[in-house]
Design a protein around this motif. Structure first.
Motif, PDB file in Angstrom:
ATOM      1  N   ALA A 183      28.164 -26.752  40.376  1.00  0.00           N
ATOM      2  CA  ALA A 183      28.318 -25.267  39.926  1.00  0.00           C
ATOM      3  C   ALA A 183      27.650 -25.171  38.880  1.00  0.00           C
ATOM      4  O   ALA A 183      27.115 -25.867  37.744  1.00  0.00           O
ATOM      5  N   SER A 184      26.940 -23.721  38.564  1.00  0.00           N
ATOM      6  CA  SER A 184      26.378 -23.439  37.063  1.00  0.00           C
ATOM      7  C   SER A 184      27.570 -23.024  36.161  1.00  0.00           C
ATOM      8  O   SER A 184      27.324 -22.957  35.042  1.00  0.00           O
ATOM      9  N   ASP A 185      28.851 -22.766  36.520  1.00  0.00           N
ATOM     10  CA  ASP A 185      29.768 -22.106  35.873  1.00  0.00           C
ATOM     11  C   ASP A 185      31.028 -22.585  36.215  1.00  0.00           C
ATOM     12  O   ASP A 185      31.395 -22.415  37.479  1.00  0.00           O
ATOM     13  N   ILE A 186      32.081 -22.801  35.562  1.00  0.00           N
ATOM     14  CA  ILE A 186      33.488 -22.997  35.764  1.00  0.00           C
ATOM     15  C   ILE A 186      34.475 -22.216  35.438  1.00  0.00           C
ATOM     16  O   ILE A 186      34.237 -22.144  34.149  1.00  0.00           O
ATOM     17  N   ILE A 187      35.156 -21.814  35.902  1.00  0.00           N
ATOM     18  CA  ILE A 187      36.264 -20.549  35.726  1.00  0.00           C
ATOM     19  C   ILE A 187      37.703 -21.569  35.813  1.00  0.00           C
ATOM     20  O   ILE A 187      37.995 -21.783  37.090  1.00  0.00           O
ATOM     21  N   GLU A 188      38.361 -21.642  34.894  1.00  0.00           N
ATOM     22  CA  GLU A 188      39.518 -22.212  34.955  1.00  0.00           C
ATOM     23  C   GLU A 188      40.716 -21.399  35.162  1.00  0.00           C
ATOM     24  O   GLU A 188      40.868 -20.422  34.444  1.00  0.00           O
ATOM     25  N   ASN A 189      41.461 -21.549  36.437  1.00  0.00           N
ATOM     26  CA  ASN A 189      42.584 -20.323  36.852  1.00  0.00           C
ATOM     27  C   ASN A 189      44.010 -21.096  36.975  1.00  0.00           C
ATOM     28  O   ASN A 189      44.486 -21.121  37.869  1.00  0.00           O
ATOM     29  N   ASN A 190      44.571 -21.519  35.736  1.00  0.00           N
ATOM     30  CA  ASN A 190      45.854 -22.277  35.496  1.00  0.00           C
ATOM     31  C   ASN A 190      46.495 -21.212  34.935  1.00  0.00           C
ATOM     32  O   ASN A 190      47.785 -21.598  34.607  1.00  0.00           O
ATOM     33  N   SER A 191      46.345 -20.001  34.524  1.00  0.00           N
ATOM     34  CA  SER A 191      47.167 -19.351  33.781  1.00  0.00           C
ATOM     35  C   SER A 191      47.470 -17.764  34.554  1.00  0.00           C
ATOM     36  O   SER A 191      47.622 -17.821  35.648  1.00  0.00           O
ATOM     37  N   THR A 192      47.330 -16.797  33.821  1.00  0.00           N
ATOM     38  CA  THR A 192      47.447 -15.533  34.037  1.00  0.00           C
ATOM     39  C   THR A 192      46.370 -14.666  34.933  1.00  0.00           C
ATOM     40  O   THR A 192      45.326 -15.047  34.494  1.00  0.00           O
ATOM     41  N   VAL A 193      46.482 -13.659  35.458  1.00  0.00           N
ATOM     42  CA  VAL A 193      45.458 -12.968  35.932  1.00  0.00           C
ATOM     43  C   VAL A 193      44.673 -12.352  34.925  1.00  0.00           C
ATOM     44  O   VAL A 193      43.464 -12.469  34.915  1.00  0.00           O
ATOM     45  N   ASP A 194      45.392 -11.987  33.847  1.00  0.00           N
ATOM     46  CA  ASP A 194      44.620 -11.321  32.639  1.00  0.00           C
ATOM     47  C   ASP A 194      43.713 -12.497  32.164  1.00  0.00           C
ATOM     48  O   ASP A 194      42.508 -12.339  31.744  1.00  0.00           O
ATOM     49  N   HIS A 195      44.057 -13.754  32.184  1.00  0.00           N
ATOM     50  CA  HIS A 195      43.210 -14.752  31.564  1.00  0.00           C
ATOM     51  C   HIS A 195      42.151 -14.966  32.521  1.00  0.00           C
ATOM     52  O   HIS A 195      41.017 -15.224  32.032  1.00  0.00           O
ATOM     53  N   LEU A 196      42.448 -14.964  33.793  1.00  0.00           N
ATOM     54  CA  LEU A 196      41.179 -14.988  34.906  1.00  0.00           C
ATOM     55  C   LEU A 196      40.149 -14.022  34.672  1.00  0.00           C
ATOM     56  O   LEU A 196      38.884 -14.292  34.478  1.00  0.00           O
ATOM     57  N   LYS A 197      40.784 -12.801  34.267  1.00  0.00           N
ATOM     58  CA  LYS A 197      39.879 -11.554  34.137  1.00  0.00           C
ATOM     59  C   LYS A 197      39.076 -11.766  32.985  1.00  0.00           C
ATOM     60  O   LYS A 197      37.844 -11.620  32.928  1.00  0.00           O
ATOM     61  N   ASP A 198      39.661 -12.334  31.855  1.00  0.00           N
ATOM     62  CA  ASP A 198      38.961 -12.669  30.569  1.00  0.00           C
ATOM     63  C   ASP A 198      37.781 -13.781  31.006  1.00  0.00           C
ATOM     64  O   ASP A 198      36.639 -13.538  30.348  1.00  0.00           O
ATOM     65  N   ALA A 199      38.041 -14.615  31.370  1.00  0.00           N
ATOM     66  CA  ALA A 199      37.084 -15.782  32.057  1.00  0.00           C
ATOM     67  C   ALA A 199      35.832 -15.115  32.756  1.00  0.00           C
ATOM     68  O   ALA A 199      34.872 -15.424  32.658  1.00  0.00           O
ATOM     69  N   VAL A 200      36.331 -14.226  33.792  1.00  0.00           N
ATOM     70  CA  VAL A 200      35.255 -13.751  34.446  1.00  0.00           C
ATOM     71  C   VAL A 200      34.499 -12.756  33.581  1.00  0.00           C
ATOM     72  O   VAL A 200      32.978 -12.593  33.734  1.00  0.00           O
ATOM     73  N   ASN A 201      35.096 -11.921  32.834  1.00  0.00           N
ATOM     74  CA  ASN A 201      34.260 -11.149  31.855  1.00  0.00           C
ATOM     75  C   ASN A 201      33.239 -11.803  30.775  1.00  0.00           C
ATOM     76  O   ASN A 201      32.221 -11.391  30.520  1.00  0.00           O
ATOM     77  N   VAL A 202      33.669 -12.974  30.583  1.00  0.00           N
ATOM     78  CA  VAL A 202      32.762 -13.708  29.667  1.00  0.00           C
ATOM     79  C   VAL A 202      31.516 -14.255  30.342  1.00  0.00           C
ATOM     80  O   VAL A 202      30.280 -14.203  29.833  1.00  0.00           O
ATOM     81  N   LEU A 203      31.685 -14.395  31.783  1.00  0.00           N
ATOM     82  CA  LEU A 203      30.407 -14.749  32.634  1.00  0.00           C
ATOM     83  C   LEU A 203      29.766 -13.551  32.851  1.00  0.00           C
ATOM     84  O   LEU A 203      28.569 -13.499  32.867  1.00  0.00           O
ATOM     85  N   LEU A 204      30.264 -12.321  33.203  1.00  0.00           N
ATOM     86  CA  LEU A 204      29.561 -11.254  33.349  1.00  0.00           C
ATOM     87  C   LEU A 204      28.760 -10.832  32.052  1.00  0.00           C
ATOM     88  O   LEU A 204      27.468 -10.445  32.055  1.00  0.00           O
ATOM     89  N   ASP A 205      29.203 -11.120  30.947  1.00  0.00           N
ATOM     90  CA  ASP A 205      28.448 -10.839  29.722  1.00  0.00           C
ATOM     91  C   ASP A 205      27.454 -12.147  29.774  1.00  0.00           C
ATOM     92  O   ASP A 205      26.200 -11.634  29.136  1.00  0.00           O
ATOM     93  N   LYS A 206      27.610 -13.231  30.084  1.00  0.00           N
ATOM     94  CA  LYS A 206      26.602 -14.416  29.932  1.00  0.00           C
ATOM     95  C   LYS A 206      25.495 -13.889  30.665  1.00  0.00           C
ATOM     96  O   LYS A 206      24.277 -14.170  30.435  1.00  0.00           O
ATOM     97  N   TYR A 207      25.730 -13.431  31.958  1.00  0.00           N
ATOM     98  CA  TYR A 207      24.661 -12.939  32.990  1.00  0.00           C
ATOM     99  C   TYR A 207      24.283 -11.681  32.794  1.00  0.00           C
ATOM    100  O   TYR A 207      23.435 -11.029  33.775  1.00  0.00           O
ATOM    101  N   LYS A 208      24.769 -10.844  31.623  1.00  0.00           N
ATOM    102  CA  LYS A 208      24.339  -9.457  31.363  1.00  0.00           C
ATOM    103  C   LYS A 208      24.589  -8.578  32.736  1.00  0.00           C
ATOM    104  O   LYS A 208      23.764  -7.660  33.018  1.00  0.00           O
ATOM    105  N   LEU A 209      25.894  -9.049  33.077  1.00  0.00           N
ATOM    106  CA  LEU A 209      26.329  -7.865  34.391  1.00  0.00           C
ATOM    107  C   LEU A 209      27.312  -7.089  34.056  1.00  0.00           C
ATOM    108  O   LEU A 209      28.026  -6.683  34.901  1.00  0.00           O
ATOM    109  N   GLY A 210      28.027  -7.083  32.929  1.00  0.00           N
ATOM    110  CA  GLY A 210      29.067  -6.330  32.469  1.00  0.00           C
ATOM    111  C   GLY A 210      28.574  -4.902  32.584  1.00  0.00           C
ATOM    112  O   GLY A 210      27.525  -4.175  32.414  1.00  0.00           O
ATOM    113  N   THR A 211      30.037  -4.033  32.600  1.00  0.00           N
ATOM    114  CA  THR A 211      29.399  -2.670  32.786  1.00  0.00           C
ATOM    115  C   THR A 211      29.356  -1.904  31.387  1.00  0.00           C
ATOM    116  O   THR A 211      29.757  -2.614  30.461  1.00  0.00           O
TER     117      THR A 211
END
Length: 141
Positions: free
Chosen positions: A113-141
């Motif tokens: 994989a190019s990136d790994i998201i750990e999903n052991n916590s809350t939905v909010d934590h998962l959303k934060d991890a996804v947002n970090v990757l969206l920013d990394k790939y310049k895909l944020g809104t």
């Protein structure tokens, strides 16, 4: 449960009790899914979409990771995965473990994989991890 005439429970039991049957089933379904995904992706490409996300549970098992610009792997502790699948699908732990054991391990997938998201916590934590990757790939809104 029966969906459109098929008993998912029967098919799941049949497939995960017979490796040859499992392989035949996956080959048939995967080829169909790949054709459909490629058709849909071509449509998005022609329409000028800048990003498309594809959820592909057997991506690594079928060596398709290089077909994508990036592969985000979502991982969770096995006990959490078992509990979540049991709640979502109503399966017992034994069947869920058979399914997990039939796939590559998270460690093997992590190497591909190019990136790994750990999903052991809350939905909010998962959303934060996804947002970090969206920013990394310049895909944020």
């Amino acid at each position: 449960s029966i969906e459109k005439g098929l008993s998912r429970e029967y098919i799941r039991t049949l497939i995960f009790s017979n490796n040859e049957m499992k392989q035949k089933f996956e080959d048939i379904v995967t080829k169909s899914v790949i054709k459909t995904i490629n058709r849909i992706l071509k449509g998005y490409e022609l329409s000028g979409k800048s990003a498309v996300f594809v959820a592909a549970p057997l991506l690594f098992e079928y060596d398709m990771q290089d077909d994508f610009d990036a592969v985000w792997l979502v991982v969770a502790d096995e006990t959490k995965r078992i509990a979540r699948v049991a709640e979502r699908d109503g399966l017992d732990a034994e069947m869920i473990t058979k399914i997990i054991d039939s796939q590559l391990s998270d460690e093997e997938k992590s190497l591909l994989a190019s990136d790994i998201i750990e999903n052991n916590s809350t939905v909010d934590h998962l959303k934060d991890a996804v947002n970090v990757l969206l920013d990394k790939y310049k895909l944020g809104t």
